[in-house]
Every structure is written in C-alpha cells, then in structure tokens.
Enzyme design. Structure first.
Site, mmCIF file in Angstrom:
data_model
loop_
_atom_site.group_PDB
_atom_site.id
_atom_site.type_symbol
_atom_site.label_atom_id
_atom_site.label_comp_id
_atom_site.label_asym_id
_atom_site.label_seq_id
_atom_site.Cartn_x
_atom_site.Cartn_y
_atom_site.Cartn_z
ATOM 1 N N HIS A 1 41.767 21.033 31.087
ATOM 2 C CA HIS A 1 41.705 22.291 30.311
ATOM 3 C C HIS A 1 42.412 23.381 31.105
ATOM 4 C CE1 HIS A 1 38.964 25.211 27.789
ATOM 5 N NE2 HIS A 1 40.166 25.717 27.998
ATOM 6 N N HIS B 1 45.513 26.346 30.296
ATOM 7 C CA HIS B 1 46.534 26.973 29.447
ATOM 8 C C HIS B 1 47.674 27.361 30.380
ATOM 9 C CE1 HIS B 1 43.628 27.426 26.116
ATOM 10 N NE2 HIS B 1 42.764 27.490 27.108
ATOM 11 N N GLU C 1 32.281 28.169 23.221
ATOM 12 C CA GLU C 1 32.530 29.029 24.390
ATOM 13 C C GLU C 1 31.773 30.342 24.130
ATOM 14 O OE1 GLU C 1 36.601 30.343 24.811
ATOM 15 O OE2 GLU C 1 36.356 30.892 26.927
ATOM 16 N N ASP D 1 41.063 26.559 33.182
ATOM 17 C CA ASP D 1 41.314 27.372 31.984
ATOM 18 C C ASP D 1 42.550 28.272 32.160
ATOM 19 O OD1 ASP D 1 40.828 28.129 29.389
ATOM 20 O OD2 ASP D 1 39.017 29.270 29.786
ATOM 21 N N ASP D 2 42.370 29.448 32.760
ATOM 22 C CA ASP D 2 43.472 30.408 32.962
ATOM 23 C C ASP D 2 43.386 30.922 34.405
ATOM 24 O OD1 ASP D 2 44.447 30.763 30.048
ATOM 25 O OD2 ASP D 2 42.268 31.008 29.930
HETATM 26 N N1 ADE Z 1 43.356 30.937 25.375
HETATM 27 C C1 ADE Z 1 43.513 30.894 26.706
HETATM 28 N N2 ADE Z 1 42.313 30.784 27.293
HETATM 29 C C2 ADE Z 1 41.383 30.726 26.329
HETATM 30 C C3 ADE Z 1 39.971 30.607 26.310
HETATM 31 N N3 ADE Z 1 39.246 30.508 27.423
HETATM 32 N N4 ADE Z 1 39.346 30.609 25.117
HETATM 33 C C4 ADE Z 1 40.055 30.724 23.995
HETATM 34 N N5 ADE Z 1 41.372 30.836 23.961
HETATM 35 C C5 ADE Z 1 42.041 30.828 25.118
HETATM 36 ZN ZN ZN Z 2 40.727 27.532 27.233
#
Ligand code: ADE
Ligand code: ZN
Length: 340
Positions: free
Chosen positions: A18, A20, A201, A279-280
C-alpha cells in the site's frame, strides 16, 4: 525496542502493498521538479512545505497531496519519483512492492497517460535492475469524481493493461461508497485485473462490506474500522483477506490517537492477515521500515509478531505461488538464525 530486534526487522524480507507513488514525493524533490518544469508552488521553501503537513483528517492531506502532484509533468518525473522510492525501499529491506498511482490526477491536468505509465514502468524496471526489487502497478480511481471518469481512465489505460496488475479505489472516502464504482470494477475484473479498495479508513464497516460484496476485492486497503463489526472480522479472517494497514498514516490522519493505541496487534490476534505499509511516506513521516519500527516500539511487538507481519506481506501480495514460497523461505532462514 532492542537494537537486535531493529536490525532483525530491517533484514527481514518485506513487501510493501500500500504505497501511493505520488505520496512518496519528498518536498526537496517537489522543489526540484517545480524548477525543472517551471511550475509555481504554494510554499516558499522545503521547510514551509513540511510545516504544512499537519493534518486532522484525510481531506486535509488530500488537498496538499493533489497540489504537490502538480509538479509531475514529464515521463522522466515519474521515472525519477519511482526510482527514488525504490532506493528507499531497498535501504529498508523491502524486496517487492505493489505501488498505486492516480492517473486522473495527471490526465486531468493534460499529462498524457502514456507519460505517467511509461515513466513509472521504466522506474520499476530500473529498480529491478539496480536493486533486484520486483514490483507491480495498481491503477487507482479517484472516488470523489463520478464513475464515468473512472471508466474513462480505464479506457485510457487499455493499451497498458498487460503491464498493470490491478485497480484500486482511493481519495475522499466519506460520502463516496464503494457501490458507486460497481460497473468500473466489474469491467476491470472482466479484463483479468485484481481489485483492491480503500475502505474502513474513515468510512464505516458497511463500506468494507460493499467493497467485498459489490467490488469483489482481492485485498483491502486500510480496513481499520472493520474491527467495529465482529461478523465482518470473522469473515475477513476466514477468507484470508489481506489488510494493508498503514500505522504512520493512521497516526498523521488522526485515525488513531497514538501509535500505542494502534490496533495492528489486535488484528493479528483476531486472525486477520494484517500487513504494515507506508501509504504516503513523504507526507506521513516515514517509509516502510519506520512504520515497522515505530509501531513495534510503541506496541512492544515481539519478534514473532514482526515476522508474522512480514510473512503476511508476501501472503497478501499478487506474486505467484513460487515467488511467495521463495520469500517465505528467506524469512524462515533469517528466523532460524540465532537472535542477536
Ligand atoms: N490517496 C493517497 N493516500 C490516500 C489515503 N490514505 N486514503 C485515501 N486516498 C489516498
Ligand atoms: Zn492509501
């Protein structure tokens, strides 16, 4: 956490499921791309950008994340972004990644789909060559936009579908239930693509149920709020559904109040196939290993629990069975080595 356990965690072969890729855009790189592409940024410098990364909910983050992605214009930007991520993954002991991208964020600004997909795939090929890291690409639809736009994105991706492993669903969860994307997910499945979706989430457990029953997902992104429904937990556990949990993201987006309150151990105890992911990472303060180490430290995770999380990352991946067995065998070998 002991230094021995930290170095064991780094050495453990791990997969990231996971991530992005736009969320791996570090502020330094954002400024470099902005200069290269002559794009104006809403921040005066790197420090100001980092200071803006204070979020109280998902939407706060998304607003900044989409603005940051505006510096990505050329195929080489996507290549460089991907390769920089893989370099960090390699340093963290990551050996495989299934990375998401948001084509609509780019094509809606006039960036050709081919530049996005071509650049990312070239970065992935370079990572395989340089670091031996394998990877796969997941095309995410933006759920705050209409389903017609997602259908158009899938159509645009048509010539690239043999190099894309699956589709996902991301962006603003609240008010955008999975059922809104029933048709585009059915079309993706017909084309042999895997299906994943963010659910639970911020959204309620009902969204997780819809992702299972309507989108027929193969893997669940986040899934935290599934824990509110005991029947759903039993179903996820019985089916071996992998959850791509993102502890530092959960902390920064106030999904949990502190890491010591993170439910990842509880998920394992309930028999869920939980995994750890970033995630990010450029926005949430840590890459894959930071997520493992900080979570393990806050919850005093044992060596066995950390190993279970790493095993789950391969069991929940879209790798073929022989590759999964190979990675699990490497984990077994490390586990059998005397503890330091
Ligand atoms: N896009 C990038 N990160 C995200 C996240 N944690 N939840 C939803 N969309 C996303
Ligand atoms: Zn995400």
């Amino acid at each position: 956490m002991t230094p021995g356990l930290a170095s064991f965690t780094r050495l453990l072969p791990k997969a990231e499921l996971h991530l992005h890729i736009e969320g791996s855009l570090e502020p330094e790189q954002m400024f470099a791309f902005a200069k290269r592409n002559r794009v104006a940024l809403p921040f005066a410098n790197v420090g100001e950008a980092r200071a803006a990364y204070a979020f109280s909910k998902l939407q706060d983050f998304l607003d900044i994340y989409y603005a940051g992605a505006g510096v990505l214009l050329q195929e080489e930007d996507f290549h460089d972004l991907a390769l920089a991520y893989f370099e960090r993954l390699h340093a963290d002991g990551g050996v495989h990644a299934e990375i998401s991208f948001d084509p609509q964020t780019h094509t809606d600004r006039g960036v050709p789909f081919d530049a996005v997909a071509g650049g990312l795939l070239a970065g992935m090929a370079a990572a395989r060559e340089k670091f031996g890291i394998t990877s796969a690409l997941i095309l995410c639809f933006l759920r705050h936009l209409p389903e017609e736009n997602a259908i158009a994105a899938l159509r645009m991706a048509e010539p690239w579908l043999d190099r894309i492993i699956g589709v996902g669903l991301d962006s603003s969860e609240a008010g955008h239930p999975p059922r809104k994307f029933a048709r585009v997910f059915a079309a993706a499945r017909e084309r042999g693509l895997k299906c994943v979706a963010h659910a639970g989430e911020e959204g309620p457990p009902e969204y997780v149920l819809e992702a299972l029953d309507v989108l027929r997902i193969d893997r669940l992104d986040h899934g935290n709020r599934s824990l509110e429904d005991a029947g759903l937990v039993r179903r996820l556990a019985a089916s071996g559904m992998a959850l791509t949990v993102c502890p530092l993201s959960n902390l920064r987006l106030c999904v949990v109040k502190d890491l010591a309150a993170h439910p990842i151990r509880k998920m394992l105890e309930l028999g869920l196939r939980a995994t750890i992911n970033s995630d990010d990472p450029a926005y949430f303060g840590g890459y894959l290993l930071d997520n493992y180490l900080r979570t393990a430290g806050a919850l005093s995770l044992t060596r066995a629990e950390i190993t279970a999380l790493a095993r789950n990352s391969f069991l929940g991946s879209f790798l073929d069975a022989a590759s999964v067995s190979r990675h699990l065998a490497a984990i077994d070998r490390l586990e059998a080595a005397p503890a330091v």
